[in-house]
Design a protein around this motif. Structure first.
Motif: not given
Lengths: 386, 282
Positions: B75-81, B160-164
């Protein structure tokens, strides 16, 4: 089908203007490129040459005007639907793909058959001399090799037009010279129209079939290299190509100009009307120099001006003498160092001299819009490398 | 001579710190996990049964932890990308403001933010009303469901997902994307063939930074979950702090550590392979 006049024209730009907010990067540009031509857009940075290239590639949309490739209006097509390929200034090779995969990239997107891709990629890599490096990554290659990959990656698609954005800019001088020759050879071999962007006048003169000299978003002159060099039409072109040897003058009548030094000479004044300001150009190697007393006695009847030697620099094959004609007008004279005894007799700093020239070697140029504030550095390089 | 000493001086403080506060406690915990007995009469006895009991009793919490953490990571990946992509390529002069907004939640403590979510997701809150209205809360409440725990984990680990991801996308030369388009790739193709593979290091780093702490998290399950949503972190916390069953808590911690390491090693082997780089890498 294309109109009759397009039959031999591969790329046509008509009234193309590009504005970025208030800034006009390209101003009402019209060009016609013949099929298979090596065409160079030459000018200082910010003159609009790269923007023009990007408009042909499709990365920028013209604010006005039309761009046709092989008769088809492409102005609204996105880059991936245009029959063009680009060699980028910094190569822009895909770092995550091998050399081979980089070159195959375009053909794969075009869904060319696998066998054919392999064959064409191999042929192209052989052409640029990288057959042995197919499996390496771009980061493992030298700058010159990366440049060749970029060229192969574009050429393998057999575009109708190949666009090159200062492709040799990042390479050192020796490598650049070698690649200039190679690029020209490849261009003749494939017969594809090249549009080449550079700020290096020497590179442009060496490689091009025709050159468009650009300044402030406008084309100042389009012609073959010999004409651009020998018969510039504006002060900007005269200054940008070779050493800026301009004498301010006024048109005094049909076919006559009066230099600010007082001398009136016959010259082709073109469309200029009497009373208009202009400048007279004589290339450094066409000027003769002599001490004030001596040449007057010669009585050769050539046009002449007087001045004072400011500096004399030994350049190896030639000696470069800068003569001040007064009023901030400086002329550069290039004397070949053919004979050592003759060289010793050349006037030194402070000497009063007379400059003369064959009437044929003087050309009248018009004042460029917005002045001729070209960067003087590239203009000097020709002579210093000689 | 002196030059050879310099690297050790640089490594020294960090090494000492890690040995004192990580390696030594780890050994202590390893020893603890093999104790037997009850409070007051613990003794070291190679009691491996702690491990088998831990796995038998709490297998469902283990499975749940990995499922929740995995779901929160995806879910984080889908939101963050898309967000990281927008900041890197489209934000222009708003870039720094947006990056600040991403890390702004860190100015409030983790605990307070999670407790705030408890209020937000409580039965009478407007958010719950909306979720009920659009059919996302069939049971009539949101709090104390797995959805609430996963949402909380996603929220807490999103930066932590968004920054990298942002860091890896920002490094991509836009001329590479132009080159892809020049070579007949549509916007979708140039994303799949160039942007996505080049951002793979950010995806790997972001998913690890999200997944690993999320598996061991207990705060979200405690405040946002119900009895049926307890994660392995809650079990360890309760065994250690409430029931003083130190050996079981230590054994569970070790099992969790090993499981995470297995998952991470398998994941990195897969992600590091050419599979993520697209077929063209072959």
């Amino acid at each position: 089908m294309a109109a009759a006049q397009d039959q031999d024209s591969n790329v046509v730009l008509h009234g193309v203007t590009k504005r970025f907010d208030e800034f006009v990067a390209v101003d009402d540009l019209s060009l016609e490129l013949a099929r298979g031509e090596f065409f160079t857009l030459l000018g200082p940075s910010g003159c609009g040459k790269t923007t023009t290239l990007r408009m042909i590639a499709g990365f920028e949309r013209p604010s006005e005007g039309e761009i046709r490739i092989e008769g088809e209006d492409v102005a609204t097509l996105p880059p991936h639907k245009r029959p063009t390929n680009t060699v980028f200034q910094s190569y822009a090779l895909f770092p995550h793909l091998s050399v081979e995969a980089n070159v195959a990239f375009g053909l794969k997107r075009k869904k060319v058959a696998k066998d054919e891709i392999a064959e064409r990629v191999a042929t192209e890599l052989r052409r640029v001399g990288l057959a042995a490096d197919a499996n390496r990554r771009p980061s493992q290659l030298s700058g010159g090799m990366q440049q060749r990959v970029a060229l192969a990656r574009a050429l393998v698609n057999l575009p109708k037009v190949l666009l090159l954005d200062e492709p040799l800019g990042a390479l050192d001088l020796k490598l650049r010279k070698g690649l200039q020759v190679e690029l020209k050879r490849i261009q003749r071999e494939v017969g594809i129209t090249f549009v080449y962007v550079t700020h290096d006048q020497e590179e442009a003169l060496t490689m091009s079939d025709r050159i468009a000299v650009m300044n402030r978003g406008r084309v100042e002159q389009v012609d073959v290299p010999e004409e651009i060099y020998a018969r510039p039409t504006t002060t900007f072109v005269a200054g940008f190509i070779g050493v800026s040897n301009l004498m301010p003058a006024t048109v005094s009548g049909p076919g006559k100009v009066k230099l600010d030094s007082g001398l009136e000479v016959a010259a082709s004044t073109g469309a200029l009307a009497a009373g208009e300001g202009c400048a007279a150009v004589v290339r450094p190697e066409k000027l003769r120099i002599g001490l004030s007393g001596e040449t007057e006695a010669a009585g050769d009847g050539l046009p002449r001006v007087e001045g004072v030697v400011e500096s004399s620099v030994y350049l190896g094959t030639a000696t470069q003498i800068v003569v001040n004609l007064g009023g901030d007008v400086r002329m550069t004279v290039l004397v070949p160092n053919a004979d050592e005894a003759e060289r010793q007799r050349l006037p030194g700093g402070g000497a009063k001299v007379v400059l003369s020239w064959e009437p044929d070697h003087m050309h009248v140029v018009t004042e460029s819009v917005g002045g001729d504030s070209a960067d003087p550095e590239p203009a000097l390089s020709t002579n210093q490398e000689g | 001579m002196r030059r050879r000493i310099v690297p050790y001086f640089l490594l020294g403080p960090g090494t000492i710190w890690l040995v004192l506060f990580f390696v030594l406690p780890l050994f202590y915990m390893a020893e603890l996990s093999l104790w037997s007995g009850a409070v007051g009469s613990f003794e070291f006895s190679w009691h491996w049964a702690n491990y088998s009991e831990a796995l038998e009793l709490y297998d469902s919490q283990f499975v749940r932890s990995f499922f929740y953490a995995g779901a929160a990571t995806v879910l984080s990946l889908l939101l963050a990308y898309p967000l990281a992509y927008a900041i890197a390529f489209k934000a222009g002069r708003w870039r720094n403001v947006m990056l600040f907004a991403v890390i702004a939640p860190f100015f409030t403590t983790y605990l307070i933010r999670t407790i705030a979510w408890e209020t937000i997701l409580s039965d009478e809150s407007p958010v719950t009303e909306v979720l009920k209205a659009i059919g996302l809360a069939p049971s009539g409440h949101v709090l104390a469901t797995s959805g609430a725990v996963i949402a909380g984990l996603t929220y807490n680990y999103l930066p932590f997902m968004i920054l990298p991801l942002y860091a890896s996308l920002d490094r991509i030369d836009v001329r590479l994307i132009e080159a892809a388009k020049d070579l007949y790739s549509s916007a979708t193709q140039s994303f799949l063939r160039v942007t996505l593979p080049l951002s793979a290091p950010g995806i790997v780093a972001g998913t690890l930074l999200t997944f690993i702490p999320a598996v061991g998290d207990y705060v979200n399950a405690q405040f946002l979950g119900g009895v049926g949503n307890r994660m392995i972190g809650n079990v360890i916390q309760s065994l250690y702090l409430s029931q003083s069953d130190y050996p079981s808590a230590a054994a569970l911690s070790f099992v969790l550590m090993v499981l995470i390491m297995i998952v991470v090693v398998v994941y990195i082997r897969f992600a590091g392979s050419e599979a993520l780089m697209g077929e063209e890498a072959r």
